[in-house]
Every structure is written in structure tokens, then in C-alpha cells.
Scaffold this motif. Structure first.
Motif, PDB file in Angstrom:
ATOM      1  N   PRO A 156       0.749  -1.383  -0.011  1.00 13.19           N
ATOM      2  CA  PRO A 156       0.091  -0.149  -0.015  1.00 13.19           C
ATOM      3  C   PRO A 156       0.874   1.139   0.049  1.00 13.19           C
ATOM      4  O   PRO A 156       0.944   1.916   1.106  1.00 13.19           O
ATOM      5  CB  PRO A 156      -0.787  -0.205   1.316  1.00 13.19           C
ATOM      6  N   GLU A 157       1.357   1.692  -1.296  1.00 16.84           N
ATOM      7  CA  GLU A 157       2.121   2.857  -1.187  1.00 16.84           C
ATOM      8  C   GLU A 157       1.700   3.609  -2.330  1.00 16.84           C
ATOM      9  O   GLU A 157       1.268   3.310  -3.427  1.00 16.84           O
ATOM     10  CB  GLU A 157       3.678   2.321  -1.503  1.00 16.84           C
ATOM     11  N   PRO A 158       2.151   5.022  -2.241  1.00 19.30           N
ATOM     12  CA  PRO A 158       1.764   5.802  -3.423  1.00 19.30           C
ATOM     13  C   PRO A 158       2.362   5.515  -4.801  1.00 19.30           C
ATOM     14  O   PRO A 158       3.299   4.781  -4.721  1.00 19.30           O
ATOM     15  CB  PRO A 158       2.403   7.327  -2.931  1.00 19.30           C
ATOM     16  N   LYS A 159       1.634   5.799  -5.724  1.00 15.44           N
ATOM     17  CA  LYS A 159       2.200   5.390  -7.009  1.00 15.44           C
ATOM     18  C   LYS A 159       3.253   5.964  -7.523  1.00 15.44           C
ATOM     19  O   LYS A 159       4.287   5.139  -8.187  1.00 15.44           O
ATOM     20  CB  LYS A 159       1.220   5.996  -8.145  1.00 15.44           C
ATOM     21  N   GLU A 160       3.729   7.107  -7.071  1.00 14.46           N
ATOM     22  CA  GLU A 160       4.856   7.725  -7.450  1.00 14.46           C
ATOM     23  C   GLU A 160       6.057   6.871  -6.713  1.00 14.46           C
ATOM     24  O   GLU A 160       7.195   6.510  -7.402  1.00 14.46           O
ATOM     25  CB  GLU A 160       5.167   9.119  -6.865  1.00 14.46           C
ATOM     26  N   ILE A 161       5.913   6.308  -5.522  1.00 14.20           N
ATOM     27  CA  ILE A 161       6.877   5.678  -4.894  1.00 14.20           C
ATOM     28  C   ILE A 161       7.382   4.363  -5.402  1.00 14.20           C
ATOM     29  O   ILE A 161       8.142   3.688  -5.827  1.00 14.20           O
ATOM     30  CB  ILE A 161       6.844   5.469  -3.272  1.00 14.20           C
ATOM     31  N   MET A 162       6.015   3.519  -5.907  1.00 20.08           N
ATOM     32  CA  MET A 162       6.065   2.315  -6.720  1.00 20.08           C
ATOM     33  C   MET A 162       6.895   2.366  -7.921  1.00 20.08           C
ATOM     34  O   MET A 162       7.750   1.426  -8.032  1.00 20.08           O
ATOM     35  CB  MET A 162       4.601   1.977  -6.908  1.00 20.08           C
ATOM     36  N   LEU A 163       6.629   3.447  -8.439  1.00 17.63           N
ATOM     37  CA  LEU A 163       7.500   3.562  -9.852  1.00 17.63           C
ATOM     38  C   LEU A 163       8.613   3.683  -9.691  1.00 17.63           C
ATOM     39  O   LEU A 163       9.579   3.162 -10.455  1.00 17.63           O
ATOM     40  CB  LEU A 163       6.668   4.735 -10.624  1.00 17.63           C
ATOM     41  N   LYS A 164       9.288   4.399  -8.750  1.00 18.02           N
ATOM     42  CA  LYS A 164      10.561   4.969  -8.532  1.00 18.02           C
ATOM     43  C   LYS A 164      11.245   3.438  -8.044  1.00 18.02           C
ATOM     44  O   LYS A 164      12.348   2.955  -8.526  1.00 18.02           O
ATOM     45  CB  LYS A 164      10.799   5.746  -7.407  1.00 18.02           C
ATOM     46  N   ARG A 165      10.715   2.714  -7.293  1.00 21.38           N
ATOM     47  CA  ARG A 165      11.165   1.536  -6.638  1.00 21.38           C
ATOM     48  C   ARG A 165      11.074   0.412  -7.839  1.00 21.38           C
ATOM     49  O   ARG A 165      12.226  -0.181  -7.880  1.00 21.38           O
ATOM     50  CB  ARG A 165      10.216   0.912  -5.419  1.00 21.38           C
ATOM     51  N   SER A 166      10.078   0.588  -8.403  1.00 15.54           N
ATOM     52  CA  SER A 166      10.159  -0.602  -9.750  1.00 15.54           C
ATOM     53  C   SER A 166      11.282  -0.319 -10.752  1.00 15.54           C
ATOM     54  O   SER A 166      12.100  -1.195 -11.049  1.00 15.54           O
ATOM     55  CB  SER A 166       8.802  -0.399 -10.591  1.00 15.54           C
ATOM     56  N   LEU A 167      11.666   0.987 -10.911  1.00 13.04           N
ATOM     57  CA  LEU A 167      12.751   1.203 -11.869  1.00 13.04           C
ATOM     58  C   LEU A 167      14.125   0.922 -11.010  1.00 13.04           C
ATOM     59  O   LEU A 167      14.877   0.265 -11.954  1.00 13.04           O
ATOM     60  CB  LEU A 167      12.783   2.836 -12.064  1.00 13.04           C
ATOM     61  N   SER A 168      14.303   1.027  -9.904  1.00 16.68           N
ATOM     62  CA  SER A 168      15.497   0.579  -9.166  1.00 16.68           C
ATOM     63  C   SER A 168      15.611  -0.998  -9.412  1.00 16.68           C
ATOM     64  O   SER A 168      16.833  -1.515  -9.493  1.00 16.68           O
ATOM     65  CB  SER A 168      15.284   0.866  -7.745  1.00 16.68           C
ATOM     66  N   LEU A 169      14.507  -1.948  -9.267  1.00 16.97           N
ATOM     67  CA  LEU A 169      14.481  -3.304  -9.494  1.00 16.97           C
ATOM     68  C   LEU A 169      14.776  -3.494 -10.939  1.00 16.97           C
ATOM     69  O   LEU A 169      15.622  -4.483 -11.220  1.00 16.97           O
ATOM     70  CB  LEU A 169      13.253  -3.627  -8.993  1.00 16.97           C
ATOM     71  N   VAL A 170      14.345  -2.928 -11.871  1.00 14.96           N
ATOM     72  CA  VAL A 170      14.527  -3.228 -13.404  1.00 14.96           C
ATOM     73  C   VAL A 170      16.059  -3.086 -13.594  1.00 14.96           C
ATOM     74  O   VAL A 170      16.884  -3.804 -14.233  1.00 14.96           O
ATOM     75  CB  VAL A 170      13.853  -2.281 -14.199  1.00 14.96           C
ATOM     76  N   ALA A 171      16.776  -1.851 -12.911  1.00 11.97           N
ATOM     77  CA  ALA A 171      18.227  -1.429 -13.247  1.00 11.97           C
ATOM     78  C   ALA A 171      19.240  -2.677 -12.479  1.00 11.97           C
ATOM     79  O   ALA A 171      20.151  -2.818 -12.956  1.00 11.97           O
ATOM     80  CB  ALA A 171      18.316  -0.152 -12.497  1.00 11.97           C
TER      81      ALA A 171
END
Length: 549
Positions: A156-171
Motif C-alpha cells: 500500500p504505497e503511493p504510485k510515485e514511490i511504486m514507480l521509483k522502486r520498480s525502476l530501481s529493481l529493473v536496473a
């Protein structure tokens, strides 16, 4: 000259075919060798005629068969440029010019080692999301990263935080200098960066994908690999995909349940990190997880908006109920009862009953065009307009109807109107003066069971700038019963049958000795029996007036 291009899933093939006969099969001595286990040793024969355009294809009894445009080949047939041909599971296309060749190759799955490194690769999202090849799944960091990415579906996290964390995982899995999630504008002509991951201290540059790329991703849901933008003819002479000296870039649609939510983009300037279609498939897998989470956000937002709307409708319904008279006025020698059943939380039927200062009983019943909130607003406006006129000395039915109609016409949209029945009863002489403005004719039933209809004497209100509504009168005798109703009663539908005027007349005549409230209850019960499990399709409103003596 025709060309045959295609792939067996591991290699990309492209053959120029001058006139002649060509054997096709798995064995190396074929003219066109496709070393795939699904292709027979000597699978098929293709003949190109001297005109360089006409071709004829024959299956040589292959084990897995040959198809042309999805139809299994059973005998020799003529094929032409643009036809899709499969040999076993090797997918090919016959082309005749360079443009057709490029179009076909964009839809082909390839390995970088088998193609020109300066060519781009386009994969449909279904192709891109096929199981990952073993050389990718063997990466030790892949599954922990995918597991962590999957947690984004429930955190349960804001969309902006989810997107940032997802990009870090992709990297962590895909080598990239810059990563971004791009959302589309409302008209889907442009994209903008919703989240970015960049080298420390670096500005994001301008994430401006070419319109061709954006259109292909958003329209066809294709995943795109640009192997070398500087030498790709689609981008030469244009702004690069992103303001940098790129060596390789990938973009995949954030696609789930038939909807594209945006684009997941990565690029690299390192010549040691050139991407291939395996990386493209991996990026598509990450994009699919991100898209699923975005869908969750979208559904949650829709649910919250629905809850707000339902709360507003409940509030509006309560307000509308309070606008209506809750208790019938007491008039010696008469009984009066009003009833309403709405098919939605708010509706467009209205009624009112009031004793005027001079002792006369005024009652009205109307039906506003349309349904839902718009009709409810018009209904409340009409009711308020009439109530302002009640205290006017020498209240006149026709004048009041004309004034309200004029207001409705001047301050509402075309198509907003209402049918209306307004009655004014003088209890001293038992005379009913009324105006029927295009409304269903009320039913007047006498003690002896005879009946008459109070037909319309004018058009509906609000439809025209000016109109006349002649006043009608009728004398009420002891035991007379007047039933005023909206079309939700007689037009209640069960299949192709309507409840109808005759059924209503018979029930009212048979029940004329009962009190108005009991008669209204019997009508509603009969409508419910008629409809069965079918819900109401329109509001039902009734007003009943009965003289006892």
C-alpha cells in the motif's frame, strides 16, 4: 524479385529468390535450409516463375505441415507477396520490395547474433511475454528481483514511490543508464515522464519518443528494441529517442487487460551493453508487473470515485424525498394519498398537495423528461417554482402552469420538458378545476363503476416559448375516485408486454370501495406480480383522491 523472410524462434532468415525452384527443409542440402526440429528434412518446394512475382508452393508430405495465411496446405497453390507461410513452427512471409521486407521484419523475433546489429526489433506484446529463454532465467539476480517486483502488487504505497522502486529493481537486472516510466497525455499524442532513474547528478534530458514509435506501442501494443538509433533509418536526421548518444534503447507498453497505461523505457550509452530481444522480453515481463499494479491503482481510484458518487446520490435521494410531501393534507369529506417508487436513487417524477389560504386543495403530479440526476434537478426546480406561486391571491391553475413552463423553457436545455397534471378542488361545491399538460389521462371512477378519462388539454410544459392550457372542470360526486399516475405504471414492461391502461382500469374499478392508500397498495402489488423478477424501468408515482360523501 521476391524475398522470403522469417524466423524459427532462434534465427532470422532472409532469402532473395530469383526465378527457379527452391527446396525448403531442415537438412543442409536444401536450397533454403531451416534447421528447426519442427521442420521436416525435405519439407516443401517453392517455385518462382520468370515474371519474378508469381510463386507456387507445394508441401512435400512434411510431418508438421505447411500453412498459408493460417490455412493448412493440402495441394500445390499459388502464393503471392504478403502471404504468411509457416513450415512446422517456422514463421515466414513472402515479400516483393524493400518496404514490405522492413514491415515483416519488424514483427519477427530475432537474436542479436543472427541479425544486423543496426536493425530494430518489434515484438507484439503476446510474443514479448512468452516464457523467458534459459540464458536469461539463469541470471542469479533475476528471480529475487522478480519476487521483489511482484510485491509491488500488494504494497500500500503511493504510485510515485511504486514507480521509483520498480525502476530501481529493473536496473538490477537490465544494464541501463536511464530508465523511465512514461504516461500518455489525454489525447495520447504525447508522452511525459511519470518516474525516472538516472545517473547521479544527471538531468533526465527530454524523453521524446518519435510519433512512429509512440503510435506503434500505443496502437499495436508492440515492444520495441532500437539497436543503434544513430544508424537506424527511422531515426536518422531526427531527434534521437532521448537526448543522449545512445547505443541501444528499449520501450515496452505497460499493457494489461487490453489497456495500455503507458511505456517502460530503458537506454544505454555503453557499447558493451547492447540489448537483444531476450532483454526486450525481460523488460516486457517487468512492464507487465508494473502495468498490473497501475491497473490496481486505477481500479482503486474508480472504486473511491464510485463510493463518493454513491454517497452524493444517497444525499441527493434524501434531499429529494424531503422535498415531497410526507403527509397528506386533511380535507373534510375527502381522502387523498400519494405514492412513489423510484427505479433509481433519484428520479424525475414529482407530486405535491397543499391547502391554499382560501381553503381549496391544490395537487399536482408530473413527470420530467429523462432519468437520473438531471431529471431530479429539473424535478426540484419545477416543484420550487410552483410552491412560490401558492400564496398568490386568486391562484389560477392555467396562469401558474404557463409561468412555470416559461421558466423551464428559458432556463433549461432543448429536450428538457415535463408532462403535468394540476388540479384545484373547491370542497365547498365539490368542483375540480384542472389542467392536463400532455400527461397520462387520469382515471375518474364513479361509485357505480363507470369511468372517464381526463384527457390532455395542452402540450407538455417547457417545450415551447408560449402555449395555452385551457382549464377544464368536473364535478365530484360521493364515492368518486380520481387516480393520477405517471407512465411508469401503465408502461411497466415484462418482455414485450406492458402493464397497460386496461389492467389498471379493471383493478381500480374492482377496488373502488377501498381507501386510496389500499388501492395504491393493490396496484403496486399487481405491477410486481406482472413484472416478476424484472426490475422497474421507470419511476412509478400515483396520487389518489376520493370523495367520501
Amino acid at each position: 524479385m521476391v524475398k522470403l523472410i522469417g524466423t524459427d524462434g532462434n534465427r532470422y532468415y532472409s532469402w532473395d529468390l530469383p526465378p527457379g525452384r527452391y527446396s525448403i527443409g531442415r537438412k543442409s542440402d536444401n536450397d533454403l535450409a531451416i534447421p528447426s526440429r519442427t521442420v521436416s528434412g525435405y519439407h516443401a518446394e517453392l517455385e518462382v516463375f520468370p515474371d519474378g512475382e508469381t510463386c507456387r508452393l507445394t508441401d512435400l508430405g512434411s510431418h508438421n505441415g505447411t500453412t498459408v495465411n493460417g490455412v493448412k496446405l493440402s495441394e500445390t497453390m499459388t502464393v503471392k507477396a504478403g502471404d504468411s507461410i509457416t513450415f512446422g513452427q517456422a514463421e515466414c512471409r513472402l515479400t516483393s520490395d524493400k518496404r514490405a521486407t522492413e514491415s515483416a521484419s519488424r514483427q519477427t523475433a530475432t537474436e542479436l547474433s543472427d541479425v544486423d546489429p543496426e536493425k530494430s526489433v518489434y515484438l507484439s506484446i503476446d510474443e514479448a511475454l512468452k516464457p523467458l529463454p534459459s540464458k536469461i532465467t539463469d541470471l542469479p539476480e533475476l528471480f529475487p528481483t522478480l519476487s521483489e517486483m511482484a510485491r509491488t502488487l500488494v504494497l500500500p504505497e503511493p504510485k510515485e514511490i511504486m514507480l521509483k522502486r520498480s525502476l530501481s529493481l529493473v536496473a538490477q537486472v537490465i544494464p541501463a543508464e536511464r530508465l523511465a516510466v512514461l504516461f500518455t497525455s489525454e489525447n495520447q499524442n504525447n508522452v511525459y515522464a511519470a518516474a525516472t532513474l538516472l545517473p547521479e547528478g544527471k538531468a533526465p534530458g527530454t524523453f521524446t519518443l518519435s510519433r512512429t514509435i509512440v503510435s506503434d506501442i500505443l496502437t499495436h501494443s508492440n515492444a520495441v528494441l532500437v539497436c543503434n538509433p544513430e544508424h537506424d533509418p527511422r531515426y536518422a536526421g531526427q531527434e534521437s529517442i532521448i537526448s543522449a548518444e545512445l547505443k541501444s534503447a528499449m520501450a515496452v507498453p505497460l499493457f494489461v487487460e487490453g489497456k495500455v497505461f503507458g511505456i517502460l523505457y530503458v537506454d544505454t550509452t555503453n557499447p558493451m551493453h547492447l540489448y537483444n530481444d531476450d532483454y526486450l522480453r525481460l523488460l516486457a515481463t517487468f512492464g507487465n508487473i508494473i502495468a498490473s499494479r497501475l491497473l490496481n491503482y486505477s481500479l482503486l481510484q474508480a472504486r473511491e470515485e464510485m463510493q463518493v458518487m454513491e454517497a452524493e446520490l444517497r444525499r441527493a435521494s434524501l434531499i429529494q424525498q424531503r422535498l415531497l410531501v410526507s403527509e397528506s393534507p386533511r380535507l373534510p369529506g375527502y381522502e387523498i394519498h400519494a405514492f412513489q417508487e423510484q427505479c433509481r436513487m433519484v428520479g424525475g417524477d414529482l407530486y405535491d398537495m397543499v391547502i391554499l389560504p382560501d381553503g381549496r386543495l391544490l395537487f399536482l403530479l408530473g413527470d420530467v423528461s429523462g432519468k437520473g440526476m438531471g431529471a431530479a434537478l429539473l424535478m426540484s426546480n419545477l416543484l420550487a417554482s410552483f410552491r412560490i406561486l401558492y400564496d398568490a391571491p386568486d391562484f389560477d391553475v392555467s396562469t401558474a402552469v404557463a409561468q412555470v413552463s416559461r421558466q423551464l423553457f428559458c432556463f433549461s436545455s432543448t429536450g428538457d420538458f415535463a408532462t403535468l397534471f394540476v388540479g384545484l378542488l373547491d370542497p365547498e361545491v365539490h368542483r375540480l378545476t384542472y389542467v392536463n399538460a400532455g400527461h397520462n389521462p387520469p382515471l375518474l371512477v364513479s361509485r357505480d363503476g363507470s369511468r372517464r378519462r381526463l384527457e390532455a388539454c395542452g402540450l407538455m410544459i417547457g417545450a415551447f416559448d408560449s402555449c395555452d392550457w385551457p382549464v377544464q372542470t368536473v364535478e365530484l360526486s360521493g364515492g368518486d375516485l380520481l387516480v393520477v399516475f405517471t407512465d411508469g405504471v401503465t408502461e411497466a414492461e415484462a418482455g414485450d408486454q406492458q402493464y397497460g391502461d386496461r389492467r389498471l382500469e379493471k383493478l381500480v374499478i374492482d377496488s373502488r370501495y377501498l381507501e386510496p392508500k389500499e388501492i395504491a397498495g393493490k396496484v403496486m402489488k399487481d405491477i410486481e406480480n406482472f413484472l416478476g423478477e424484472i426490475p422497474y424501468s421507470d419511476d412509478i408515482t400515483m396520487l389518489l383522491l376520493k370523495r367520501n360523501v
